[in-house]
Design an enzyme around this catalytic site. Structure first.
Site, PDB file in Angstrom:
ATOM      1  N   LYS A  18       0.954  -5.042   9.264  1.00 55.06           N
ATOM      2  CA  LYS A  18       0.064  -6.042   8.473  1.00 55.06           C
ATOM      3  C   LYS A  18       0.586  -7.532   8.754  1.00 55.06           C
ATOM      4  O   LYS A  18      -0.035  -8.066   8.826  1.00 55.06           O
ATOM      5  CB  LYS A  18       0.312  -5.162   7.895  1.00 55.06           C
ATOM      6  CG  LYS A  18      -0.528  -4.003   7.305  1.00 55.06           C
ATOM      7  CD  LYS A  18      -0.374  -3.435   5.805  1.00 55.06           C
ATOM      8  CE  LYS A  18      -1.108  -2.230   5.974  1.00 55.06           C
ATOM      9  NZ  LYS A  18      -0.713  -1.085   4.909  1.00 55.06           N
ATOM     10  N   ASP A  69      -5.396  -3.773  -1.611  1.00 52.26           N
ATOM     11  CA  ASP A  69      -5.682  -3.033  -1.051  1.00 52.26           C
ATOM     12  C   ASP A  69      -6.827  -2.230  -1.841  1.00 52.26           C
ATOM     13  O   ASP A  69      -7.393  -1.477  -1.424  1.00 52.26           O
ATOM     14  CB  ASP A  69      -4.487  -2.118  -1.951  1.00 52.26           C
ATOM     15  CG  ASP A  69      -3.655  -2.311  -0.617  1.00 52.26           C
ATOM     16  OD1 ASP A  69      -4.223  -1.674   0.968  1.00 52.26           O
ATOM     17  OD2 ASP A  69      -2.463  -2.284  -1.063  1.00 52.26           O
ATOM     18  N   GLN A 122       3.650  -0.859  -0.170  1.00 53.57           N
ATOM     19  CA  GLN A 122       3.016  -0.120   0.568  1.00 53.57           C
ATOM     20  C   GLN A 122       2.751   1.800  -0.052  1.00 53.57           C
ATOM     21  O   GLN A 122       3.773   1.300  -0.544  1.00 53.57           O
ATOM     22  CB  GLN A 122       4.051   0.240   1.858  1.00 53.57           C
ATOM     23  CG  GLN A 122       3.197   0.664   3.326  1.00 53.57           C
ATOM     24  CD  GLN A 122       1.808   0.748   3.833  1.00 53.57           C
ATOM     25  OE1 GLN A 122       1.778  -0.550   3.638  1.00 53.57           O
ATOM     26  NE2 GLN A 122       1.545   1.360   4.040  1.00 53.57           N
TER      27      GLN A 122
HETATM   28  N1  GUN Z   1      -0.490   4.092   2.928  1.00 57.73           N
HETATM   29  C1  GUN Z   1      -1.174   4.501   3.831  1.00 57.73           C
HETATM   30  N2  GUN Z   1      -2.810   3.972   3.243  1.00 57.73           N
HETATM   31  C2  GUN Z   1      -2.316   2.979   2.778  1.00 57.73           C
HETATM   32  C3  GUN Z   1      -2.911   1.508   2.335  1.00 57.73           C
HETATM   33  O1  GUN Z   1      -4.264   0.718   2.626  1.00 57.73           O
HETATM   34  N3  GUN Z   1      -2.496   0.235   1.944  1.00 57.73           N
HETATM   35  C4  GUN Z   1      -1.056   0.811   0.981  1.00 57.73           C
HETATM   36  N4  GUN Z   1      -0.710  -0.001   0.101  1.00 57.73           N
HETATM   37  N5  GUN Z   1      -0.599   1.951   1.576  1.00 57.73           N
HETATM   38  C5  GUN Z   1      -1.140   2.967   2.122  1.00 57.73           C
END
Ligand code: GUN
Length: 291
Positions: free
Chosen positions: A52, A119, A96
């Site tokens: 990211k 998100d 995350q």
């Molecule tokens: N853990 C697995 N997929 C995601 C996601 O799309 N966003 C976040 N914040 N955590 C995750």
């Protein structure tokens, strides 16, 4: 078998974001900015967060990374979210997941300002999406919709079976596909589903987000079906430099001689999750302070 690779889909999205970002900055705005919070040292989460950050950097976004130890107190994390909510120079906040078990995940997500919730996990954004209002859409389901669009795969009137009911993928995916415009007939399966095959064999599109390799193989799928594999599983493999290889939830090799379409792992919808996060971050910046 037709391989639905997502690299070119993701590159097309990133290219469009790049040009929209240039226009945004050209109008006198500073670059979109994203704060990423990682708690603990889960290796998969570290990889996702790095990807990211790399995507944000490649688009010229400002990027702030917060790495907290696994024994961080809930109150400390909530205080960080409060601070990021207040900061004018941050457009998007991503915490995350998964968080360590000592932390109440729902409480942390609920604390993120909906305007910065790139998100799309906060109750406000999920609720708005559920009733078809403008909202930040969770990145993986949004990326799957983009992939289906890119490959010209129709959803209207189709039977779609989703395996997995998580808040991150299964549930929002079902909501998106049910929406007017997508118009799919949706079935959502879970670990207690009595006869999974019954639901997958009648599906035109199968979205497998179970978190287990080998959840489905060729015997679960009818001819002509489309399989979207959301799983990212690390399988021990001493022959690999890292000591593991990645596998999806579908037994990819079992489909080789079948007339089906399937997204690979790696190189599949995981790429879309990252590019959709960038799109949501640009969207947050435009909404918050676009001139
Ligand atoms: N853990 C697995 N997929 C995601 C996601 O799309 N966003 C976040 N914040 N955590 C995750």
């Amino acid at each position: 078998m037709r391989r639905l690779g997502c690299k070119k889909v993701s590159d097309a999205v990133l290219e469009s974001i790049r040009s929209r970002t240039e226009s945004f900055i050209g109008c006198g705005n500073s670059a979109p900015s994203l704060a990423v919070v990682l708690v603990g040292e889960d290796p998969a989460s570290q990889t996702y967060v790095r990807k990211k950050a790399e995507a944000a950097a490649s688009l010229g976004f400002r990027h702030f990374q917060y790495t907290l130890s696994a024994d961080t107190e809930e109150e400390e994390l909530l205080a960080l979210v409060d601070e990021l909510n207040k900061r004018d120079d941050i457009d998007g906040i991503l915490v995350q997941l998964p968080l360590p078990p000592s932390i109440d995940t729902d409480k942390v997500i609920d604390r993120i300002s909906p305007e910065k919730d790139v998100d799309g996990f906060t109750p406000i954004n999920i609720g708005r999406m559920a009733i078809g209002k403008d909202a930040f859409i969770p990145c993986t389901p949004k990326g799957i919709m983009e992939t289906l669009r890119y490959y010209g795969i129709e959803t209207a009137g189709k039977n779609v079976t989703i395996i997995g009911r998580s808040n991150i993928v299964g549930k929002p995916m079902a909501l998106l596909l049910m929406q007017k415009g997508a118009d799919a007939t949706v079935t959502v399966c879970n670990t207690r589903t009595k006869d999974l095959k019954e639901h997958t064999l009648s599906a035109d599109i199968i979205i497998v987000a179970a978190g287990h390799p080998g959840t489905i193989d060729s015997s679960f799928v009818k001819d002509g079906a489309v399989i979207i594999d959301v799983g990212v599983n690390r399988i021990d493999d001493p022959s690999k430099e890292k000591g593991f290889r990645l596998s999806g939830d579908a037994d990819y090799d079992s489909f080789t001689d079948r007339s089906v379409s399937i997204t690979p792992v790696p190189g599949g919808v995981g790429l879309m999750t990252v590019s959709m996060l960038m799109e949501n971050t640009l969207e947050a910046a435009i909404r918050r302070r676009g001139k």
